[in-house]
Every structure is written in C-alpha cells, then in structure tokens.
Design a protein around this motif. Structure first.
Motif, PDB file in Angstrom:
ATOM      1  N   LEU A   1       5.153   5.850   2.028  1.00 16.19           N
ATOM      2  CA  LEU A   1       5.052   7.069   1.255  1.00 16.19           C
ATOM      3  C   LEU A   1       6.203   7.084   0.253  1.00 16.19           C
ATOM      4  O   LEU A   1       7.365   6.900   0.622  1.00 16.19           O
ATOM      5  CB  LEU A   1       5.113   8.312   2.133  1.00 16.19           C
ATOM      6  N   VAL A   2       5.864   7.271  -1.028  1.00 13.23           N
ATOM      7  CA  VAL A   2       6.880   7.296  -2.079  1.00 13.23           C
ATOM      8  C   VAL A   2       6.755   8.615  -2.833  1.00 13.23           C
ATOM      9  O   VAL A   2       5.649   9.048  -3.176  1.00 13.23           O
ATOM     10  CB  VAL A   2       6.723   6.108  -3.049  1.00 13.23           C
ATOM     11  N   MET A   3       7.904   9.253  -3.093  1.00  9.49           N
ATOM     12  CA  MET A   3       7.927  10.549  -3.774  1.00  9.49           C
ATOM     13  C   MET A   3       9.005  10.557  -4.843  1.00  9.49           C
ATOM     14  O   MET A   3       9.806   9.624  -4.960  1.00  9.49           O
ATOM     15  CB  MET A   3       8.165  11.672  -2.766  1.00  9.49           C
ATOM     16  N   THR A   4       9.032  11.627  -5.620  1.00  9.35           N
ATOM     17  CA  THR A   4      10.055  11.801  -6.647  1.00  9.35           C
ATOM     18  C   THR A   4      11.319  12.391  -6.020  1.00  9.35           C
ATOM     19  O   THR A   4      11.287  12.978  -4.943  1.00  9.35           O
ATOM     20  CB  THR A   4       9.571  12.742  -7.753  1.00  9.35           C
ATOM     21  N   ALA A   5      12.428  12.268  -6.738  1.00 10.37           N
ATOM     22  CA  ALA A   5      13.685  12.842  -6.260  1.00 10.37           C
ATOM     23  C   ALA A   5      13.593  14.356  -6.181  1.00 10.37           C
ATOM     24  O   ALA A   5      14.179  14.987  -5.292  1.00 10.37           O
ATOM     25  CB  ALA A   5      14.820  12.426  -7.190  1.00 10.37           C
TER      26      ALA A   5
ATOM     27  N   GLN B   1       0.851  -1.184   0.000  1.00 10.02           N
ATOM     28  CA  GLN B   1       0.000   0.000   0.000  1.00 10.02           C
ATOM     29  C   GLN B   1       0.892   1.240   0.000  1.00 10.02           C
ATOM     30  O   GLN B   1       1.715   1.416   0.897  1.00 10.02           O
ATOM     31  CB  GLN B   1      -0.907   0.005   1.233  1.00 10.02           C
ATOM     32  N   VAL B   2       0.723   2.107  -1.001  1.00 11.96           N
ATOM     33  CA  VAL B   2       1.609   3.251  -1.168  1.00 11.96           C
ATOM     34  C   VAL B   2       0.805   4.537  -1.298  1.00 11.96           C
ATOM     35  O   VAL B   2      -0.125   4.618  -2.117  1.00 11.96           O
ATOM     36  CB  VAL B   2       2.497   3.073  -2.429  1.00 11.96           C
ATOM     37  N   LYS B   3       1.161   5.501  -0.487  1.00 10.23           N
ATOM     38  CA  LYS B   3       0.689   6.868  -0.713  1.00 10.23           C
ATOM     39  C   LYS B   3       1.773   7.565  -1.518  1.00 10.23           C
ATOM     40  O   LYS B   3       2.910   7.691  -1.078  1.00 10.23           O
ATOM     41  CB  LYS B   3       0.458   7.603   0.605  1.00 10.23           C
ATOM     42  N   ALA B   4       1.426   7.977  -2.733  1.00  6.40           N
ATOM     43  CA  ALA B   4       2.402   8.621  -3.614  1.00  6.40           C
ATOM     44  C   ALA B   4       2.113  10.115  -3.671  1.00  6.40           C
ATOM     45  O   ALA B   4       0.962  10.525  -3.891  1.00  6.40           O
ATOM     46  CB  ALA B   4       2.330   8.023  -5.017  1.00  6.40           C
ATOM     47  N   VAL B   5       3.122  10.938  -3.468  1.00  6.07           N
ATOM     48  CA  VAL B   5       2.964  12.394  -3.567  1.00  6.07           C
ATOM     49  C   VAL B   5       3.883  12.890  -4.681  1.00  6.07           C
ATOM     50  O   VAL B   5       5.000  12.407  -4.846  1.00  6.07           O
ATOM     51  CB  VAL B   5       3.289  13.097  -2.236  1.00  6.07           C
ATOM     52  N   ALA B   6       3.391  13.863  -5.431  1.00  5.92           N
ATOM     53  CA  ALA B   6       4.174  14.381  -6.557  1.00  5.92           C
ATOM     54  C   ALA B   6       3.815  15.830  -6.821  1.00  5.92           C
ATOM     55  O   ALA B   6       2.655  16.140  -7.116  1.00  5.92           O
ATOM     56  CB  ALA B   6       3.921  13.542  -7.808  1.00  5.92           C
TER      57      ALA B   6
END
Length: 332
Positions: A289-293, A241-246
């Motif tokens: 939580l996964v985000m961009t560099a 389960q991932v909450k992705a923010v961008a």
C-alpha cells in the motif's frame, strides 16, 4: 473533491449550466466579502515581517503545499527564518492560534499543517483567522518572514507578494464560477498577483497570460515505510503490485507517478482531506500500500506493515528562484 464534480468542472463543457444563477450569486457574495476585507485591511497596520501568500483561484488541489515547502527552504537558505501560516482544514484544535508541535495529531491541526511541519522543520501556525495567526507568530518571535499557504482569498491578511498556483493538467477547467465550474475568482485576478506557477506542464491551451509564469515539477524522491521510517529507493517499486490510496485534489497525478515508476497500480481515490480509516488500508495478498505524505499523517496510528509513503519534492527553475529572491529583497 467529488470525482463526478471534478469531471464536470474540469472538462471542456459546462453540464451544470442550469446552476448559473447560483454562480452569479457566488461571485457577487465573494466580491462583497473581498471589498469589505480590503477596507478593513486598509485601516490596519502592516506586520513587522514580510508576508508571501500562496494560493489559487480554482477549487481543489493544485500543489500549493509542495510549493510552500520549497519556498520556506529557499528562504531559509538565504538566511531568513520563515513561518508557515495555514488555516488547518480538517483540524479541531481547542483554541487558536496553535503551533504545530512534534507528534501533534492531524485531527487537531489538520493534515497539511502536520505534513508541512514534518517536511520543513520550520514553525507552522494554524488559525482559520490568518491575521490573528500572523500577529501571534510575530509576537512569539517565531520568525522574520511569513508564508501563508492557501490565502489568496483571505484579503484581510496584508501581503507583499502573491503566488497563484494551477494544476497543469486541469488549468482553469471550463472557466466558469463555482458551482458551474471551478473558479473561485475570475482569471482577471491574476493581473494583481506577482507570480503564476503551474504544477506540471500545461496540458491544454493556456487561457492564462502573465509576465512571471513558471512551471513546477513534483519529483519523487524515495519510499518511506510508514511504521519504521525505513527508506528505500524508487526502483524497488518496479514490477510490484501496489494498492495506491490518495485523498488529494488530483489523485490521478499520484497514480500516474507510481505507474511511471514501474508499479502495477490499483488506484483508490478519496475526497480531498479525507479522514482515512483502518479498513481503507486493507490490501490483498502480495500487495503493497502506497500513499501520499499528506494522507500518511492521518494513518500513522493504524498503519500496517505494508504501508509506504511516496516522498516527493518540488523543483522549480533557477529563474524563478532568482526572481522571487529579488522581489523579497525589494520589500521595504
């Protein structure tokens, strides 16, 4: 970019047609500034180093920074000492030019400059006036070739090569000038650029023709823990389960990539260059939580233990590499 405006600009229709008088004014002012800048540039001396400009003729993110990172790595492998020039959008430095140094805050230099310095390890010079930044980089002997990130409309900067970048999913959108559509400049501007690069295979019929057109792909490489720097394989995301923010130009591309890696994604999009706060990173029980560099450099100070960064790298065809290096070598 506001998501509603994004839909209006990058759909097939032109719902903002009522703003055509403003679009004509925008185009008129842009052309006046262009001619004035070109006249100023014509009277100035060229730099003692070649300049490659990476940019776009549409508003919003297209993948310029990953291409810039690929360019400087390619040039470095050929023996060049590249320097990246950038405006530093969102930064608030006390003076300019400023070179990005290890540990410098994105609040000072801007998110993309800090990310590019970390990704490439080569000098990154920030200055809203790219000509001044370029002159300073040469004066400081930071390198022997300059790569300007997002400088296609910065006409005062002399350049030997131009690369225009498009988002493959969105192309030119409805083709209208700002604010009716996303066009900073008309498609006819491409007649004067050296290369056109699409970030991903074009999803719509091309309104663009160019003798040197190539497709770039952004390939996910690994997951990096934002706090510890621990690296994990991409397969680790499968089923999680991932909450992705961008806060980037095209968040859906990032969310789709995570879905393709097998994650169960709750996507949370923010405007490009968004200044994240601690509350934006809250997760539910069992979520990562996964985000961009690009976003990670703004969240380092308040990230929690479940924050991860998806590391990606640009891949381009060998034919583009060969054509680019041939063009660079032909510069006198």
């Amino acid at each position: 970019m506001n998501r509603r405006v994004d839909r209006w600009w990058y759909g097939a229709s032109r719902p903002l047609w009522i703003l055509w008088p403003l679009a004509w004014l925008y185009r008129y002012v842009a052309e006046r500034r262009k001619h004035k800048a070109l006249a100023t540039r014509a009277t100035g001396a060229a730099f003692a180093a070649p300049v490659i400009v990476v940019g776009n003729i549409t508003a919003g993110g297209t993948g310029k920074s990953p291409l810039t990172a690929w360019l400087v790595e390619t040039l470095r492998n050929e023996g060049w000492r590249p320097v990246i020039l950038t405006r530093g959008y969102g930064g608030r430095a006390e003076h300019y030019p400023v070179e990005v140094i290890n540990g410098m805050s994105a609040n000072v230099a801007g998110d993309e400059p800090v990310m590019l310095a970390s990704m490439t390890g080569c000098p990154v010079v920030v200055d809203p006036k790219r000509v001044r930044g370029a002159a300073w980089a040469i004066e400081q002997q930071l390198g022997d070739i300059l790569v300007c990130d997002d400088g296609l409309q910065h006409y005062q900067l002399p350049r030997q090569l131009e690369i225009a970048v498009f988002d493959g999913e969105r192309g030119v959108g409805n083709g209208a000038p700002i604010p009716v559509g996303p066009m900073r400049e008309p498609v006819s501007r491409l007649a004067t650029v050296d290369f056109v690069v699409f970030n991903g295979e074009p999803k719509t019929p091309l309104a663009i023709t160019h003798p040197n057109l190539y497709v770039m792909n952004l390939q996910p490489r690994a997951l990096r823990h934002l706090g510890s720097g621990e690296i994990r394989e991409l397969s680790w995301l499968s089923g999680k389960q991932v909450k992705a923010v961008a806060g980037i130009g095209n968040p859906s591309r990032f969310f789709n990539t995570l879905n393709e890696l097998g994650a169960i994604v709750q996507g949370n999009s923010f405007p490009d260059h968004y200044q994240f706060r601690r509350d934006d990173l809250q997760v539910e029980e069992g979520q990562l939580l996964v985000m961009t560099a690009k976003d990670a450099v703004k969240c380092q100070a308040f990230a929690h233990d479940r924050c991860w960064v998806l590391e990606v790298a640009a891949t381009l065809p060998q034919s583009f590499r060969e054509a680019l290096l041939l063009a660079v070598k032909s510069i006198n």
